[in-house]
Design a protein around this motif. Structure first.
Motif, PDB file in Angstrom:
ATOM      1  N   ASP A  88       0.802  -1.224   0.000  1.00 49.37           N
ATOM      2  CA  ASP A  88       0.000   0.000   0.000  1.00 49.37           C
ATOM      3  C   ASP A  88       0.836   1.276   0.000  1.00 49.37           C
ATOM      4  O   ASP A  88       0.302   2.364   0.126  1.00 49.37           O
ATOM      5  CB  ASP A  88      -0.966   0.022   1.200  1.00 49.37           C
ATOM      6  N   ASN A  89       2.174   1.171  -0.139  1.00 44.53           N
ATOM      7  CA  ASN A  89       2.997   2.384  -0.239  1.00 44.53           C
ATOM      8  C   ASN A  89       2.639   3.135  -1.515  1.00 44.53           C
ATOM      9  O   ASN A  89       2.492   2.552  -2.585  1.00 44.53           O
ATOM     10  CB  ASN A  89       4.491   2.032  -0.272  1.00 44.53           C
ATOM     11  N   ARG A  90       2.548   4.419  -1.438  1.00 48.80           N
ATOM     12  CA  ARG A  90       2.263   5.221  -2.622  1.00 48.80           C
ATOM     13  C   ARG A  90       3.488   5.288  -3.508  1.00 48.80           C
ATOM     14  O   ARG A  90       4.623   5.289  -3.052  1.00 48.80           O
ATOM     15  CB  ARG A  90       1.849   6.638  -2.216  1.00 48.80           C
ATOM     16  N   ASP A  91       3.276   5.383  -4.826  1.00 48.97           N
ATOM     17  CA  ASP A  91       4.371   5.452  -5.780  1.00 48.97           C
ATOM     18  C   ASP A  91       5.284   6.640  -5.490  1.00 48.97           C
ATOM     19  O   ASP A  91       6.500   6.557  -5.642  1.00 48.97           O
ATOM     20  CB  ASP A  91       3.820   5.564  -7.211  1.00 48.97           C
ATOM     21  N   GLU A  92       4.690   7.750  -5.069  1.00 52.65           N
ATOM     22  CA  GLU A  92       5.480   8.952  -4.812  1.00 52.65           C
ATOM     23  C   GLU A  92       6.468   8.725  -3.680  1.00 52.65           C
ATOM     24  O   GLU A  92       7.638   9.091  -3.772  1.00 52.65           O
ATOM     25  CB  GLU A  92       4.538  10.114  -4.454  1.00 52.65           C
ATOM     26  N   ASP A  93       6.014   8.119  -2.601  1.00 52.06           N
ATOM     27  CA  ASP A  93       6.893   7.834  -1.467  1.00 52.06           C
ATOM     28  C   ASP A  93       7.971   6.835  -1.866  1.00 52.06           C
ATOM     29  O   ASP A  93       9.132   6.967  -1.481  1.00 52.06           O
ATOM     30  CB  ASP A  93       6.081   7.284  -0.291  1.00 52.06           C
ATOM     31  N   TYR A  94       7.573   5.824  -2.618  1.00 52.04           N
ATOM     32  CA  TYR A  94       8.516   4.800  -3.053  1.00 52.04           C
ATOM     33  C   TYR A  94       9.619   5.414  -3.920  1.00 52.04           C
ATOM     34  O   TYR A  94      10.815   5.163  -3.713  1.00 52.04           O
ATOM     35  CB  TYR A  94       7.773   3.716  -3.833  1.00 52.04           C
ATOM     36  N   GLY A  95       9.220   6.238  -4.893  1.00 52.16           N
ATOM     37  CA  GLY A  95      10.198   6.863  -5.773  1.00 52.16           C
ATOM     38  C   GLY A  95      11.146   7.779  -5.021  1.00 52.16           C
ATOM     39  O   GLY A  95      12.358   7.786  -5.258  1.00 52.16           O
ATOM     40  N   PHE A  96      10.611   8.561  -4.093  1.00 52.97           N
ATOM     41  CA  PHE A  96      11.412   9.485  -3.295  1.00 52.97           C
ATOM     42  C   PHE A  96      12.471   8.726  -2.505  1.00 52.97           C
ATOM     43  O   PHE A  96      13.658   9.074  -2.500  1.00 52.97           O
ATOM     44  CB  PHE A  96      10.492  10.262  -2.354  1.00 52.97           C
ATOM     45  N   ALA A  97      12.050   7.650  -1.832  1.00 53.77           N
ATOM     46  CA  ALA A  97      12.975   6.866  -1.013  1.00 53.77           C
ATOM     47  C   ALA A  97      14.014   6.149  -1.874  1.00 53.77           C
ATOM     48  O   ALA A  97      15.201   6.098  -1.531  1.00 53.77           O
ATOM     49  CB  ALA A  97      12.198   5.859  -0.168  1.00 53.77           C
ATOM     50  N   LEU A  98      13.584   5.595  -2.996  1.00 52.80           N
ATOM     51  CA  LEU A  98      14.498   4.862  -3.867  1.00 52.80           C
ATOM     52  C   LEU A  98      15.568   5.775  -4.448  1.00 52.80           C
ATOM     53  O   LEU A  98      16.762   5.454  -4.437  1.00 52.80           O
ATOM     54  CB  LEU A  98      13.721   4.180  -4.994  1.00 52.80           C
ATOM     55  N   VAL A  99      15.168   6.932  -4.947  1.00 54.56           N
ATOM     56  CA  VAL A  99      16.135   7.867  -5.515  1.00 54.56           C
ATOM     57  C   VAL A  99      17.100   8.345  -4.430  1.00 54.56           C
ATOM     58  O   VAL A  99      18.294   8.519  -4.683  1.00 54.56           O
ATOM     59  CB  VAL A  99      15.420   9.053  -6.190  1.00 54.56           C
ATOM     60  N   GLY A 100      16.603   8.548  -3.217  1.00 53.39           N
ATOM     61  CA  GLY A 100      17.481   8.941  -2.112  1.00 53.39           C
ATOM     62  C   GLY A 100      18.569   7.911  -1.872  1.00 53.39           C
ATOM     63  O   GLY A 100      19.739   8.247  -1.616  1.00 53.39           O
ATOM     64  N   ARG A 101      18.219   6.639  -1.982  1.00 57.78           N
ATOM     65  CA  ARG A 101      19.206   5.572  -1.796  1.00 57.78           C
ATOM     66  C   ARG A 101      20.186   5.513  -2.963  1.00 57.78           C
ATOM     67  O   ARG A 101      21.374   5.226  -2.773  1.00 57.78           O
ATOM     68  CB  ARG A 101      18.492   4.234  -1.599  1.00 57.78           C
ATOM     69  N   VAL A 102      19.704   5.776  -4.148  1.00 59.99           N
ATOM     70  CA  VAL A 102      20.601   5.822  -5.309  1.00 59.99           C
ATOM     71  C   VAL A 102      21.599   6.971  -5.151  1.00 59.99           C
ATOM     72  O   VAL A 102      22.799   6.818  -5.427  1.00 59.99           O
ATOM     73  CB  VAL A 102      19.795   5.987  -6.615  1.00 59.99           C
ATOM     74  N   LEU A 103      21.118   8.127  -4.689  1.00 64.16           N
ATOM     75  CA  LEU A 103      22.009   9.271  -4.483  1.00 64.16           C
ATOM     76  C   LEU A 103      23.081   8.944  -3.455  1.00 64.16           C
ATOM     77  O   LEU A 103      24.254   9.299  -3.621  1.00 64.16           O
ATOM     78  CB  LEU A 103      21.196  10.492  -4.032  1.00 64.16           C
ATOM     79  N   SER A 104      22.685   8.275  -2.382  1.00 65.90           N
ATOM     80  CA  SER A 104      23.656   7.900  -1.352  1.00 65.90           C
ATOM     81  C   SER A 104      24.707   6.951  -1.921  1.00 65.90           C
ATOM     82  O   SER A 104      25.900   7.074  -1.630  1.00 65.90           O
ATOM     83  CB  SER A 104      22.945   7.253  -0.160  1.00 65.90           C
ATOM     84  N   TRP A 105      24.264   5.998  -2.742  1.00 62.93           N
ATOM     85  CA  TRP A 105      25.204   5.062  -3.348  1.00 62.93           C
ATOM     86  C   TRP A 105      26.164   5.788  -4.283  1.00 62.93           C
ATOM     87  O   TRP A 105      27.373   5.538  -4.270  1.00 62.93           O
ATOM     88  CB  TRP A 105      24.438   3.980  -4.101  1.00 62.93           C
ATOM     89  N   LEU A 106      25.648   6.722  -5.058  1.00 61.27           N
ATOM     90  CA  LEU A 106      26.505   7.466  -5.981  1.00 61.27           C
ATOM     91  C   LEU A 106      27.524   8.316  -5.235  1.00 61.27           C
ATOM     92  O   LEU A 106      28.660   8.482  -5.698  1.00 61.27           O
ATOM     93  CB  LEU A 106      25.647   8.353  -6.887  1.00 61.27           C
ATOM     94  N   SER A 107      27.144   8.873  -4.086  1.00 62.69           N
ATOM     95  CA  SER A 107      28.072   9.710  -3.329  1.00 62.69           C
ATOM     96  C   SER A 107      29.266   8.906  -2.838  1.00 62.69           C
ATOM     97  O   SER A 107      30.339   9.464  -2.576  1.00 62.69           O
ATOM     98  CB  SER A 107      27.350  10.366  -2.145  1.00 62.69           C
ATOM     99  N   GLN A 108      29.118   7.585  -2.740  1.00 59.12           N
ATOM    100  CA  GLN A 108      30.202   6.717  -2.294  1.00 59.12           C
ATOM    101  C   GLN A 108      30.963   6.064  -3.450  1.00 59.12           C
ATOM    102  O   GLN A 108      32.089   5.601  -3.269  1.00 59.12           O
ATOM    103  CB  GLN A 108      29.648   5.615  -1.386  1.00 59.12           C
ATOM    104  N   ASN A 109      30.348   6.040  -4.633  1.00 58.77           N
ATOM    105  CA  ASN A 109      30.936   5.286  -5.747  1.00 58.77           C
ATOM    106  C   ASN A 109      31.184   6.122  -6.995  1.00 58.77           C
ATOM    107  O   ASN A 109      31.510   5.568  -8.054  1.00 58.77           O
ATOM    108  CB  ASN A 109      30.016   4.110  -6.105  1.00 58.77           C
ATOM    109  N   TRP A 110      31.073   7.439  -6.907  1.00 58.09           N
ATOM    110  CA  TRP A 110      31.181   8.289  -8.086  1.00 58.09           C
ATOM    111  C   TRP A 110      32.567   8.216  -8.738  1.00 58.09           C
ATOM    112  O   TRP A 110      32.705   8.406  -9.949  1.00 58.09           O
ATOM    113  CB  TRP A 110      30.855   9.734  -7.729  1.00 58.09           C
ATOM    114  N   ARG A 111      33.606   7.926  -7.935  1.00 57.14           N
ATOM    115  CA  ARG A 111      34.963   7.871  -8.494  1.00 57.14           C
ATOM    116  C   ARG A 111      35.105   6.772  -9.550  1.00 57.14           C
ATOM    117  O   ARG A 111      35.970   6.851 -10.418  1.00 57.14           O
ATOM    118  CB  ARG A 111      35.982   7.659  -7.373  1.00 57.14           C
ATOM    119  N   ASP A 112      34.254   5.756  -9.469  1.00 54.38           N
ATOM    120  CA  ASP A 112      34.280   4.674 -10.456  1.00 54.38           C
ATOM    121  C   ASP A 112      33.595   5.059 -11.754  1.00 54.38           C
ATOM    122  O   ASP A 112      33.609   4.288 -12.717  1.00 54.38           O
ATOM    123  CB  ASP A 112      33.595   3.423  -9.893  1.00 54.38           C
ATOM    124  N   GLN A 113      32.987   6.257 -11.789  1.00 51.46           N
ATOM    125  CA  GLN A 113      32.233   6.707 -12.958  1.00 51.46           C
ATOM    126  C   GLN A 113      31.289   5.603 -13.443  1.00 51.46           C
ATOM    127  O   GLN A 113      31.365   5.143 -14.591  1.00 51.46           O
ATOM    128  CB  GLN A 113      33.193   7.130 -14.081  1.00 51.46           C
TER     129      GLN A 113
END
Length: 296
Positions: free
Chosen positions: A13-38
């Motif tokens: 029952d999670n709304r798509d908006e909440d799901y997308g917001f949380a998922l993108v936040g996790r992607v951003l966190s991952w990129l902040s740690q792995n950006w050097r690998d391009q």
């Protein structure tokens, strides 16, 4: 580096908006740690558990630029360029005297200040509420009184108790009670757009530095030396750095917009990766306005 699991189980029952917001936040966190690998779009998508097409579409919708463009914003070269480009913008921002107000997207920030003595007289017996909430930069802690927000921190260590204890060192004399429902409107305004009022406690010098931070426009950065000069205290870069480090309200008082000479990103209370993530996010949010200026 240990592979970070991005996607987690969510209820039906999670709304798509909440799901997308949380998922993108996790992607951003991952990129902040792995950006050097391009990382390629395909690799980022695999980490997120999405197809490249779906990730590209979702990421662009929430961040405003493509994943590839966002990774460019995380680089040292971009930080150096931002320093060069910020000078004229900062001159205008400080000359117009934006004391007491700052703009973050659709967010309008006002504030009132108190010295430690004022806080002690008013803070004894004061009850503050706090709550944990999602943000584009990971889980955050917000502490507020009936008059406004007096603390905002990111959970950079995955240790809630430690993060709360660290933030509460600047809130002595007050009782802190968990009440996420009371805090939720502040979180929605802080990260979704709205009016936020801050209640700041600090020495006169700290308050002066924090007020100056709120004049730095989104998408711009400044060095500690530059900030010292702009508050009329040239040669006090070290003292300015100390005041910046003691900022109790992350994001809303944008201490992340101060970087070292040469563009080096370090020394952030909630981890340099978090600082890099926020700066890249702001650069992405500023991109449409820059494109409009180029076209006009």
């Amino acid at each position: 580096m240990r592979k970070m699991a991005i996607i987690e189980m969510v209820e039906q029952d999670n709304r798509d908006e909440d799901y997308g917001f949380a998922l993108v936040g996790r992607v951003l966190s991952w990129l902040s740690q792995n950006w050097r690998d391009q990382p390629s779009l395909e690799r980022i998508a695999a980490e997120a558990g999405l197809s490249p097409y779906h990730l590209h579409r979702l990421f662009t919708r929430y961040v405003g630029v493509t994943p590839k463009k966002y990774v460019q914003y995380l680089t040292l070269d971009h930080a150096k360029q931002a320093l060069d480009n910020s000078q004229s913008v900062l001159d205008v921002a400080f000359e117009t005297g934006l004391s007491g107000a700052g703009r973050l997207h659709d967010l309008f920030v006002t504030h009132e200040t108190m010295t430690p003595g004022d806080w002690k007289r008013r803070g004894d017996g004061l009850e503050l509420h706090y709550g944990w909430h999602d943000s584009p930069f990971g889980e955050c802690l917000i502490v507020a009184s009936a008059r406004g927000v007096c603390g905002l921190a990111f959970n950079g260590t995955d240790d809630r108790a430690r993060t709360l204890a660290d933030l509460c060192t600047s809130l002595d004399g007050a009782t802190v009670v968990e009440n996420p429902d009371t805090i939720r409107p502040y979180a929605e305004a802080a990260f979704g757009g709205g009016d936020v009022h801050l209640v700041l406690r600090g020495t006169p010098f700290q308050l002066k530095v924090w007020e100056a931070l709120m004049r730095i426009p989104e998408g711009s950065v400044v060095t500690y030396s530059d900030l010292a000069e702009r508050i009329g205290a040239p040669g006090s870069a070290r003292a300015v750095a100390g005041a910046v480090a003691r900022n109790p309200v992350s994001w809303l008082i944008p201490c992340h917009r101060v970087i070292r000479n040469g563009g080096t990103i370090s020394g952030y209370r909630w981890h340099p990766d978090k600082k890099r993530l926020i700066l890249a996010w702001e650069a992405a949010q500023s991109e449409p306005s820059r494109n409009t200026e180029r076209a006009s």
